[in-house]
Design an enzyme around this catalytic site. Structure first.
Site, PDB file in Angstrom:
ATOM      1  N   SER A  47     -83.923 -22.408  37.816  1.00  0.00           N
ATOM      2  CA  SER A  47     -84.539 -21.482  38.596  1.00  0.00           C
ATOM      3  C   SER A  47     -85.036 -20.828  36.738  1.00  0.00           C
ATOM      4  O   SER A  47     -85.919 -19.910  36.839  1.00  0.00           O
ATOM      5  CB  SER A  47     -83.702 -20.353  39.143  1.00  0.00           C
ATOM      6  OG  SER A  47     -82.735 -19.900  37.505  1.00  0.00           O
ATOM      7  N   HIS A  48     -84.817 -21.430  35.463  1.00  0.00           N
ATOM      8  CA  HIS A  48     -85.494 -21.202  34.733  1.00  0.00           C
ATOM      9  C   HIS A  48     -86.117 -21.522  33.535  1.00  0.00           C
ATOM     10  O   HIS A  48     -86.011 -21.427  32.114  1.00  0.00           O
ATOM     11  CB  HIS A  48     -84.047 -19.606  33.580  1.00  0.00           C
ATOM     12  CG  HIS A  48     -84.149 -17.798  34.304  1.00  0.00           C
ATOM     13  ND1 HIS A  48     -83.214 -17.410  35.034  1.00  0.00           N
ATOM     14  CD2 HIS A  48     -84.723 -17.154  33.710  1.00  0.00           C
ATOM     15  CE1 HIS A  48     -83.100 -16.788  35.753  1.00  0.00           C
ATOM     16  NE2 HIS A  48     -84.186 -16.023  34.804  1.00  0.00           N
ATOM     17  N   HIS A 121     -92.010 -10.161  30.298  1.00  0.00           N
ATOM     18  CA  HIS A 121     -90.398 -10.881  30.527  1.00  0.00           C
ATOM     19  C   HIS A 121     -90.229 -11.873  31.207  1.00  0.00           C
ATOM     20  O   HIS A 121     -90.667 -11.501  33.102  1.00  0.00           O
ATOM     21  CB  HIS A 121     -89.291  -9.863  30.675  1.00  0.00           C
ATOM     22  CG  HIS A 121     -88.048 -10.063  29.470  1.00  0.00           C
ATOM     23  ND1 HIS A 121     -87.365 -10.960  30.154  1.00  0.00           N
ATOM     24  CD2 HIS A 121     -87.442  -9.660  28.384  1.00  0.00           C
ATOM     25  CE1 HIS A 121     -86.326 -11.163  29.586  1.00  0.00           C
ATOM     26  NE2 HIS A 121     -86.174 -10.925  28.660  1.00  0.00           N
ATOM     27  N   ASP A 179     -75.011 -13.595  32.232  1.00  0.00           N
ATOM     28  CA  ASP A 179     -75.997 -13.364  31.979  1.00  0.00           C
ATOM     29  C   ASP A 179     -76.449 -13.034  33.290  1.00  0.00           C
ATOM     30  O   ASP A 179     -76.655 -14.075  34.017  1.00  0.00           O
ATOM     31  CB  ASP A 179     -77.379 -14.411  31.385  1.00  0.00           C
ATOM     32  CG  ASP A 179     -78.386 -13.695  31.940  1.00  0.00           C
ATOM     33  OD1 ASP A 179     -78.986 -12.772  32.296  1.00  0.00           O
ATOM     34  OD2 ASP A 179     -79.342 -14.737  31.505  1.00  0.00           O
ATOM     35  N   PHE A 180     -76.740 -12.281  33.945  1.00  0.00           N
ATOM     36  CA  PHE A 180     -76.954 -11.813  35.445  1.00  0.00           C
ATOM     37  C   PHE A 180     -77.512 -11.037  35.894  1.00  0.00           C
ATOM     38  O   PHE A 180     -78.100 -10.031  35.306  1.00  0.00           O
ATOM     39  CB  PHE A 180     -75.390 -11.988  36.454  1.00  0.00           C
ATOM     40  CG  PHE A 180     -74.902 -10.232  35.970  1.00  0.00           C
ATOM     41  CD1 PHE A 180     -74.187  -9.896  36.066  1.00  0.00           C
ATOM     42  CD2 PHE A 180     -73.227 -11.053  34.914  1.00  0.00           C
ATOM     43  CE1 PHE A 180     -73.701  -8.973  35.920  1.00  0.00           C
ATOM     44  CE2 PHE A 180     -72.563 -10.064  34.638  1.00  0.00           C
ATOM     45  CZ  PHE A 180     -72.377  -8.644  35.066  1.00  0.00           C
ATOM     46  N   ARG A 187     -84.005 -13.167  41.859  1.00  0.00           N
ATOM     47  CA  ARG A 187     -85.442 -13.272  42.753  1.00  0.00           C
ATOM     48  C   ARG A 187     -85.653 -14.640  42.622  1.00  0.00           C
ATOM     49  O   ARG A 187     -85.919 -15.220  43.657  1.00  0.00           O
ATOM     50  CB  ARG A 187     -86.475 -12.545  41.777  1.00  0.00           C
ATOM     51  CG  ARG A 187     -87.349 -12.380  42.987  1.00  0.00           C
ATOM     52  CD  ARG A 187     -88.385 -11.180  42.368  1.00  0.00           C
ATOM     53  NE  ARG A 187     -90.058 -11.339  43.247  1.00  0.00           N
ATOM     54  CZ  ARG A 187     -90.019 -10.756  44.447  1.00  0.00           C
ATOM     55  NH1 ARG A 187     -89.067  -9.438  44.968  1.00  0.00           N
ATOM     56  NH2 ARG A 187     -91.192 -10.733  45.245  1.00  0.00           N
ATOM     57  N   GLY A 188     -85.698 -15.446  41.263  1.00  0.00           N
ATOM     58  CA  GLY A 188     -86.167 -16.600  41.709  1.00  0.00           C
ATOM     59  C   GLY A 188     -84.160 -17.984  42.647  1.00  0.00           C
ATOM     60  O   GLY A 188     -85.146 -18.221  42.677  1.00  0.00           O
ATOM     61  N   GLU A 189     -83.835 -17.040  42.867  1.00  0.00           N
ATOM     62  CA  GLU A 189     -82.857 -17.570  43.608  1.00  0.00           C
ATOM     63  C   GLU A 189     -83.604 -17.199  44.511  1.00  0.00           C
ATOM     64  O   GLU A 189     -83.153 -18.292  46.153  1.00  0.00           O
ATOM     65  CB  GLU A 189     -81.320 -16.935  43.143  1.00  0.00           C
ATOM     66  CG  GLU A 189     -80.675 -18.190  42.179  1.00  0.00           C
ATOM     67  CD  GLU A 189     -79.218 -16.969  42.486  1.00  0.00           C
ATOM     68  OE1 GLU A 189     -78.102 -17.205  42.851  1.00  0.00           O
ATOM     69  OE2 GLU A 189     -79.362 -16.154  41.522  1.00  0.00           O
ATOM     70  N   HIS A 230     -71.789   0.024  45.486  1.00  0.00           N
ATOM     71  CA  HIS A 230     -72.781   1.190  44.372  1.00  0.00           C
ATOM     72  C   HIS A 230     -72.461   1.188  43.179  1.00  0.00           C
ATOM     73  O   HIS A 230     -73.241   1.395  42.454  1.00  0.00           O
ATOM     74  CB  HIS A 230     -72.126   2.469  44.895  1.00  0.00           C
ATOM     75  CG  HIS A 230     -70.189   2.388  44.434  1.00  0.00           C
ATOM     76  ND1 HIS A 230     -69.583   1.685  45.513  1.00  0.00           N
ATOM     77  CD2 HIS A 230     -69.728   3.153  43.750  1.00  0.00           C
ATOM     78  CE1 HIS A 230     -68.250   1.490  45.015  1.00  0.00           C
ATOM     79  NE2 HIS A 230     -68.240   2.610  44.240  1.00  0.00           N
ATOM     80  N   LEU A 306     -64.942 -19.902  32.683  1.00  0.00           N
ATOM     81  CA  LEU A 306     -65.579 -19.408  32.341  1.00  0.00           C
ATOM     82  C   LEU A 306     -66.809 -18.986  32.494  1.00  0.00           C
ATOM     83  O   LEU A 306     -67.121 -20.210  33.078  1.00  0.00           O
ATOM     84  CB  LEU A 306     -65.266 -19.581  30.486  1.00  0.00           C
ATOM     85  CG  LEU A 306     -64.654 -19.326  30.276  1.00  0.00           C
ATOM     86  CD1 LEU A 306     -64.409 -19.515  28.501  1.00  0.00           C
ATOM     87  CD2 LEU A 306     -63.210 -17.931  29.908  1.00  0.00           C
TER      88      LEU A 306
END
Lengths: 345, 345
Positions: A47-48, A121, A179-180, A187-189, A230, A306
């Site tokens: 996705s990146h 970005h 990194d999430f 959005r890419g998913e 929330h 991990l």
């Protein structure tokens, strides 16, 4: 595997840089973007990966990024805040310019922040926090996006997918990294699900009427939801405050308003913190790096993973065996190189 | 309402301080703890209110906290890191000692960290980040706990409930504040369910065999789960790294090992960051505080809530109408004051 092509990391990098150069990017922009796009493919983070190139080119074509910007290091007043003005270009070359200064200041003061202003970005943040870990420092990075996530209890897009990334340096070479997106999904998913014609899992999104949906098109037209209810929504809001408003740059709704669309890469700023574990642990018993390994072993020892383990495994494979592209992916790269900005709408 | 008692905030504070003093706490410990316990009751945050007093007293009785500790400000080397040694006492008086130094340093360097070492922590973190916001700064605080949460994909307690709290100063007086456990629920919430004889919602916990459970007893004997799946688990791990290992203090598993039980308040350290929005926004157009209000209005405008809204509403009520205690709560306070440490096992 007849229709696949196997490339070295270096070969793919050269191809991507050539495409970006043809699209009008100067050397610092194309080089920095090429690095992170190829890092995505190398690490199996599709996705990146190269699928992002068209987004970059569409953003260039729309005149929403300065493709030949040269980032500029800001006034250094000796404080814990360092600044780079991306001058309307992409965030990545601005980060590369600021990184050595950030590392030096974090070693000196124990803690320092790098502010990137006026950037576009489009990439993951893990290449940045991994680079900080490469200096023996812990890194924490965050940025807004464009309004696409409804705050918990709300009905309309307001927050961005606002990624949060962290890295801790490990003695064996690959850092502890996460990194999430602070949305349930990136959005890419959702975009990949749309392309694949697959429904979304429940709980990812609401439609334009504010109702739950599993239709990627309706989700992209409606709003995504925060991860963890929330709590995730609060973290997303904190990122708007710290990495948008506090650094004097655009929030996600402002970025969307300026851009007018969610199909181009968003413009805003970015906040990156670097911590020196040695400075923080000074005067205390025991080595923080050795102690961290004990924690990681305990996580692995009960069968948990991990966060970047799969990515690092893919990286190892790519280094030894090269990167495998499908026929469609190779054709895409050929078309983008041949036609330049004419290849995108 | 026949069996209830209405007290002013000041009266309740005097009663709690008297109980803590009788239990052996010195003035700085009793004063700081009294403030946060009463703040919990005042704000309707029952899980951090007077029900915590017995836990404090049990911890004192077990000899696991130094009840008359006087926290000490550490060597100041002019960097962005400030340290307070709690000297085995509670975290709260150590924070009170460090706060003015933290605020001064954050204004000077733009960003500063306060490290609290060798403390016992039992309270919420929102009083601390709210106090930072009271200085016109944004605050971010985190600390380990004791091993009670399984990492995602694991089966046994390893991480703590590891709270994360953030505050942003607002011009109207009450800051934007969140403070939550990185477990699905706070341990205190599970404890309250156990006392009430109510089952837990699905997804909160696993039993000692690693299987999902809704039984509070089994959950307390097994492991809690992280909020938001792997993302919350990653944040919990980051807190172990930054606010345990990096600051040279105990991780959650180490704290549990040292304590030998989950029924006493855990010993470890705490990490608090303060950001100066004015320093970060320097040279950029527009006022960060005014811009933040636009964001909050947009959240409220679509029917969503800000994280501490209910707590601030309760605070207003307590200020004008006093704090209402049930007959059982009043009896508890009476008993604790009369019997001192003999009242707890």
């Amino acid at each position: 595997m007849n229709d696949t092509t196997r490339l070295t990391i270096e070969d793919l990098y050269a191809r991507v840089v050539a495409i970006l150069t043809k699209a009008g990017l100067n050397a610092v922009q194309a080089g920095a973007l090429g690095s992170v796009i190829v890092a995505g493919e190398r690490d199996g983070a599709k996705s990146h990966g190269i699928y992002r190139i068209e987004g970059v080119m569409r953003t260039v074509k729309a005149g929403k990024v300065v493709p030949d910007a040269v980032p500029e290091f800001g006034v250094d007043d000796g404080t814990a805040i360092l600044r780079v003005d991306a001058r309307g270009g992409f965030a990545n070359p601005a980060f590369e310019l600021g990184l050595p200064h950030l590392a030096e200041r974090a070693r000196k003061l124990g803690l320092a922040a790098l502010v990137i202003n006026d950037c576009t970005h489009f990439a993951a943040l893990w290449p940045e926090v991994e680079a900080i870990a490469g200096h023996g420092l812990a890194g924490l990075a965050m940025c807004p996006s464009y309004a696409s996530v409804a705050p918990t209890g709300g009905t309309r897009p307001l927050l961005g997918t606002n990624p949060l990334a962290f890295a801790w340096p490990r003695t064996d070479g690959t850092p502890y990294v996460f990194d999430f997106a602070t949305s349930v999904a990136a959005r890419g998913e959702i975009e990949l699900k749309r392309r694949a014609g697959e429904p979304l899992p429940e709980g990812w999104a609401i439609d334009p009427q504010g109702q739950p949906t599993t239709d990627p098109e309706a989700a992209l037209a409606g709003a995504m939801l925060s991860f963890g209810g929330h709590k995730g929504s609060a973290i997303g809001t904190m990122i708007e405050l710290l990495a948008g408003i506090m650094i004097g740059d655009l929030t996600s709704p402002e970025s969307l308003e300026q851009l007018g669309t969610t199909t181009l890469a968003p413009a805003h700023g970015e906040l990156i913190l670097a911590f020196s574990p040695e400075a923080f642990a000074k005067g205390r018993p025991r080595d923080p790096f050795a102690r961290a390994e004990v924690l990681f072993e305990a996580i692995l020892g009960q069968g948990a993973r991990l966060p970047s383990q799969r990515r690092f495994a893919a990286r190892e494979r790519s280094r030894s065996e090269g990167i495998v592209l499908s026929a469609a992916e190779t054709a895409l790269l050929d078309r983008l190189l041949e036609r330049g900005l004419d290849a995108v709408s």
